[in-house]
Design a protein around this motif. Structure first.
Motif, mmCIF file in Angstrom:
data_model
loop_
_atom_site.group_PDB
_atom_site.id
_atom_site.type_symbol
_atom_site.label_atom_id
_atom_site.label_comp_id
_atom_site.label_asym_id
_atom_site.label_seq_id
_atom_site.Cartn_x
_atom_site.Cartn_y
_atom_site.Cartn_z
ATOM 1 N N TYR A 31 0.854 -1.197 0.000
ATOM 2 C CA TYR A 31 0.000 0.000 0.000
ATOM 3 C C TYR A 31 0.885 1.240 0.000
ATOM 4 O O TYR A 31 1.953 1.238 0.615
ATOM 5 N N PRO A 32 0.418 2.341 -0.619
ATOM 6 C CA PRO A 32 1.124 3.613 -0.438
ATOM 7 C C PRO A 32 1.128 3.934 1.055
ATOM 8 O O PRO A 32 0.097 3.788 1.733
ATOM 9 N N ASN A 33 2.283 4.320 1.584
ATOM 10 C CA ASN A 33 2.356 4.566 3.030
ATOM 11 C C ASN A 33 3.462 5.541 3.361
ATOM 12 O O ASN A 33 4.344 5.790 2.541
ATOM 13 N N ALA A 34 3.390 6.058 4.567
ATOM 14 C CA ALA A 34 4.419 6.962 5.085
ATOM 15 C C ALA A 34 4.791 6.512 6.484
ATOM 16 O O ALA A 34 3.964 5.973 7.221
ATOM 17 N N GLN A 35 6.057 6.757 6.835
ATOM 18 C CA GLN A 35 6.557 6.351 8.141
ATOM 19 C C GLN A 35 7.344 7.498 8.758
ATOM 20 O O GLN A 35 8.132 8.148 8.087
ATOM 21 N N ASP A 36 7.123 7.729 10.033
ATOM 22 C CA ASP A 36 7.923 8.671 10.805
ATOM 23 C C ASP A 36 8.971 7.844 11.540
ATOM 24 O O ASP A 36 8.622 6.895 12.250
ATOM 25 N N GLY A 37 10.225 8.172 11.371
ATOM 26 C CA GLY A 37 11.307 7.406 11.980
ATOM 27 C C GLY A 37 11.232 7.284 13.489
ATOM 28 O O GLY A 37 11.797 6.358 14.064
ATOM 29 N N GLY A 38 10.516 8.182 14.152
ATOM 30 C CA GLY A 38 10.396 8.133 15.598
ATOM 31 C C GLY A 38 9.313 7.190 16.096
ATOM 32 O O GLY A 38 9.201 6.964 17.298
ATOM 33 N N LEU A 39 8.526 6.642 15.176
ATOM 34 C CA LEU A 39 7.441 5.727 15.548
ATOM 35 C C LEU A 39 7.640 4.421 14.779
ATOM 36 O O LEU A 39 7.145 4.263 13.665
ATOM 37 N N GLU A 40 8.351 3.502 15.379
ATOM 38 C CA GLU A 40 8.797 2.292 14.690
ATOM 39 C C GLU A 40 7.664 1.410 14.172
ATOM 40 O O GLU A 40 7.762 0.840 13.097
ATOM 41 N N SER A 41 6.593 1.284 14.903
ATOM 42 C CA SER A 41 5.527 0.358 14.503
ATOM 43 C C SER A 41 4.226 1.086 14.164
ATOM 44 O O SER A 41 3.136 0.623 14.491
ATOM 45 N N VAL A 42 4.366 2.230 13.497
ATOM 46 C CA VAL A 42 3.209 3.015 13.061
ATOM 47 C C VAL A 42 3.427 3.414 11.612
ATOM 48 O O VAL A 42 4.523 3.844 11.241
ATOM 49 N N ARG A 43 2.389 3.272 10.806
ATOM 50 C CA ARG A 43 2.424 3.760 9.426
ATOM 51 C C ARG A 43 1.113 4.457 9.112
ATOM 52 O O ARG A 43 0.080 4.158 9.695
ATOM 53 N N TRP A 44 1.182 5.362 8.169
ATOM 54 C CA TRP A 44 -0.008 5.979 7.592
ATOM 55 C C TRP A 44 -0.164 5.333 6.232
ATOM 56 O O TRP A 44 0.768 5.354 5.420
ATOM 57 N N VAL A 45 -1.311 4.735 6.001
ATOM 58 C CA VAL A 45 -1.522 3.881 4.839
ATOM 59 C C VAL A 45 -2.702 4.393 4.033
ATOM 60 O O VAL A 45 -3.763 4.692 4.592
ATOM 61 N N GLN A 46 -2.528 4.460 2.722
ATOM 62 C CA GLN A 46 -3.619 4.846 1.826
ATOM 63 C C GLN A 46 -4.230 3.582 1.246
ATOM 64 O O GLN A 46 -3.514 2.692 0.766
ATOM 65 N N SER A 47 -5.557 3.507 1.291
ATOM 66 C CA SER A 47 -6.250 2.330 0.767
ATOM 67 C C SER A 47 -7.642 2.721 0.297
ATOM 68 O O SER A 47 -8.265 3.625 0.861
ATOM 69 N N SER A 48 -8.135 2.007 -0.696
ATOM 70 C CA SER A 48 -9.515 2.214 -1.149
ATOM 71 C C SER A 48 -10.481 1.349 -0.361
ATOM 72 O O SER A 48 -11.692 1.481 -0.502
ATOM 73 N N GLY A 49 -9.972 0.466 0.475
ATOM 74 C CA GLY A 49 -10.818 -0.408 1.279
ATOM 75 C C GLY A 49 -11.227 0.237 2.595
ATOM 76 O O GLY A 49 -10.824 1.355 2.912
ATOM 77 N N THR A 50 -11.987 -0.506 3.361
ATOM 78 C CA THR A 50 -12.404 -0.058 4.696
ATOM 79 C C THR A 50 -11.322 -0.408 5.716
ATOM 80 O O THR A 50 -10.392 -1.169 5.423
ATOM 81 N N ALA A 51 -11.482 0.105 6.924
ATOM 82 C CA ALA A 51 -10.558 -0.245 8.006
ATOM 83 C C ALA A 51 -10.584 -1.749 8.252
ATOM 84 O O ALA A 51 -9.535 -2.371 8.458
ATOM 85 N N ASN A 52 -11.765 -2.346 8.210
ATOM 86 C CA ASN A 52 -11.873 -3.798 8.420
ATOM 87 C C ASN A 52 -11.163 -4.573 7.321
ATOM 88 O O ASN A 52 -10.500 -5.581 7.596
ATOM 89 N N GLN A 53 -11.290 -4.132 6.080
ATOM 90 C CA GLN A 53 -10.624 -4.826 4.977
ATOM 91 C C GLN A 53 -9.102 -4.719 5.092
ATOM 92 O O GLN A 53 -8.384 -5.701 4.868
#
Length: 94
Positions: A31-53
Motif C-alpha cells: 500500500y502507499p504509506n508513510a513512516q515517521d522514523g520516531g514511531l517504529e511500529s506506526v504507518r499511515w496507509v492509503q487504501s480504497s478499502g475499509t478499516a476492516n478490509q
C-alpha cells in the motif's frame, strides 16, 4: 481513497521475530504509506478499502499473540508531532 493510521506489535518472544517483522512490513508496503522514523511500529496507509478490509489483509501476516490497530483519519480531525514529510503525505491525501 482513505488514509488510515496502522499500528502493530509483534510478539518478540517468538523465535522468528525478525523474519515475521520483515514479512509484515513487506506485506504492508504493498500500500502507499508513510513512516515517521520516531514511531517504529506506526504507518499511515492509503487504501480504497475499509478499516476492516485493511485489518483483515494485514492480519494475514500476524499470529494470535500479535496486535494490530487500524483507524481511518478524517480531515482536520487529527493532531500530533511528526516529521514534516509525513504531515505533507497525510494532508495531501485527505
Amino acid at each position: 481513497m482513505a488514509v488510515y493510521v496502522v499500528t502493530w506489535n509483534l510478539n518478540r518472544e517468538r523465535s522468528n521475530y525478525d523474519a515475521a517483522r520483515r514479512q509484515f512490513i513487506q506485506h504492508l508496503e504493498r500500500y502507499p504509506n508513510a513512516q515517521d522514523g520516531g514511531l517504529e511500529s506506526v504507518r499511515w496507509v492509503q487504501s480504497s478499502g475499509t478499516a476492516n478490509q485493511l485489518r483483515d489483509d494485514l492480519r494475514q501476516k500476524l499470529d494470535d499473540n500479535d496486535r494490530l490497530f487500524v483507524s481511518k483519519l478524517a480531515a482536520n480531525q487529527y493532531a500530533g508531532w511528526l516529521n514534516t514529510a509525513v504531515w505533507d503525505w497525510v494532508t495531501s491525501r485527505l
